[in-house]
Design a protein around this motif. Structure first.
Motif, PDB file in Angstrom:
ATOM      1  N   LYS A  17       0.860  -1.179   0.000  1.00  0.00           N
ATOM      2  CA  LYS A  17       0.000   0.000   0.000  1.00  0.00           C
ATOM      3  C   LYS A  17       0.900   1.234   0.000  1.00  0.00           C
ATOM      4  CE  LYS A  17      -3.807   2.023   2.637  1.00  0.00           C
ATOM      5  NZ  LYS A  17      -4.598   1.847   3.864  1.00  0.00           N
ATOM      6  N   CYS A  19       1.093   5.697  -0.709  1.00  0.00           N
ATOM      7  CA  CYS A  19       0.396   6.969  -0.842  1.00  0.00           C
ATOM      8  C   CYS A  19       1.017   7.716  -2.022  1.00  0.00           C
ATOM      9  CB  CYS A  19       0.530   7.786   0.435  1.00  0.00           C
ATOM     10  SG  CYS A  19      -0.479   9.283   0.393  1.00  0.00           S
ATOM     11  N   GLU A  24      -4.379   6.846  -1.683  1.00  0.00           N
ATOM     12  CA  GLU A  24      -3.808   5.552  -1.375  1.00  0.00           C
ATOM     13  C   GLU A  24      -4.022   4.605  -2.539  1.00  0.00           C
ATOM     14  OE1 GLU A  24      -5.530   4.377   2.360  1.00  0.00           O
ATOM     15  OE2 GLU A  24      -3.928   5.372   3.459  1.00  0.00           O
ATOM     16  N   THR A  55      -8.501  -2.379   2.747  1.00  0.00           N
ATOM     17  CA  THR A  55      -7.863  -1.068   2.629  1.00  0.00           C
ATOM     18  C   THR A  55      -8.791   0.005   2.086  1.00  0.00           C
ATOM     19  OG1 THR A  55      -7.041  -1.650   0.439  1.00  0.00           O
ATOM     20  CG2 THR A  55      -5.577  -2.068   2.313  1.00  0.00           C
ATOM     21  N   VAL A  57      -9.201   1.144  -0.857  1.00  0.00           N
ATOM     22  CA  VAL A  57      -8.513   2.056  -1.774  1.00  0.00           C
ATOM     23  C   VAL A  57      -9.347   2.311  -3.021  1.00  0.00           C
ATOM     24  CG1 VAL A  57      -6.204   1.395  -0.995  1.00  0.00           C
ATOM     25  CG2 VAL A  57      -7.259   0.166  -2.896  1.00  0.00           C
TER      26      VAL A  57
END
Length: 129
Positions: A17, A19, A24, A55, A57
């Motif tokens: 993961k 950024c 993200e 997550t 995302v």
């Protein structure tokens, strides 16, 4: 966050993961082959889907640099994942480091509308906002 999924038959997926531009993204670096002989598509689906759900995302990146082979079952998995992800997460899926053979396969099957093709050598950050 970094996880590694190793299939006893040679498929390896490193999950990271990151950024990027304040967003993200979940990276799946795939090594080996995705086909019915090397992995259980159901297990692969569970691993990737679970990580995406955990997550939450909006950006998923598949790095195919070390993917040696993918058959119709593997392509079917990617199509199903892309369809589910776009409906549930309303995000984008990026494909990076696809060699000419894999790019031609995606072209021939008309898959690029489901994925964002990141040109080799281009920084993924220029695609994610």
């Amino acid at each position: 966050m970094e996880d590694i999924y190793d299939d006893e038959k040679g498929l390896r997926i490193q999950i990271t993961k990151k950024c990027i531009n304040e967003s993200e993204a979940l990276f799946f670096e795939v090594t080996g082959s995705i086909d019915t002989h090397t992995c259980s598509i159901h297990l692969l689906d569970n691993v990737i889907t679970q990580k995406v759900q955990e997550t939450a995302v909006k950006h998923v990146v598949f790095d195919l640099e070390n993917l040696h082979h993918i058959n119709s079952t593997g392509i079917g998995f990617l199509i199903k994942f892309a369809d589910d992800f776009s409906k549930q997460n309303q995000g984008k899926i990026y494909v990076v480091n696809a060699d000419d053979e894999k790019q031609q396969l995606f072209d021939m099957l008309g898959l690029w509308p489901l994925f964002v093709k990141v040109d080799n050598g281009t920084d993924i950050a220029s695609y994610i906002s």
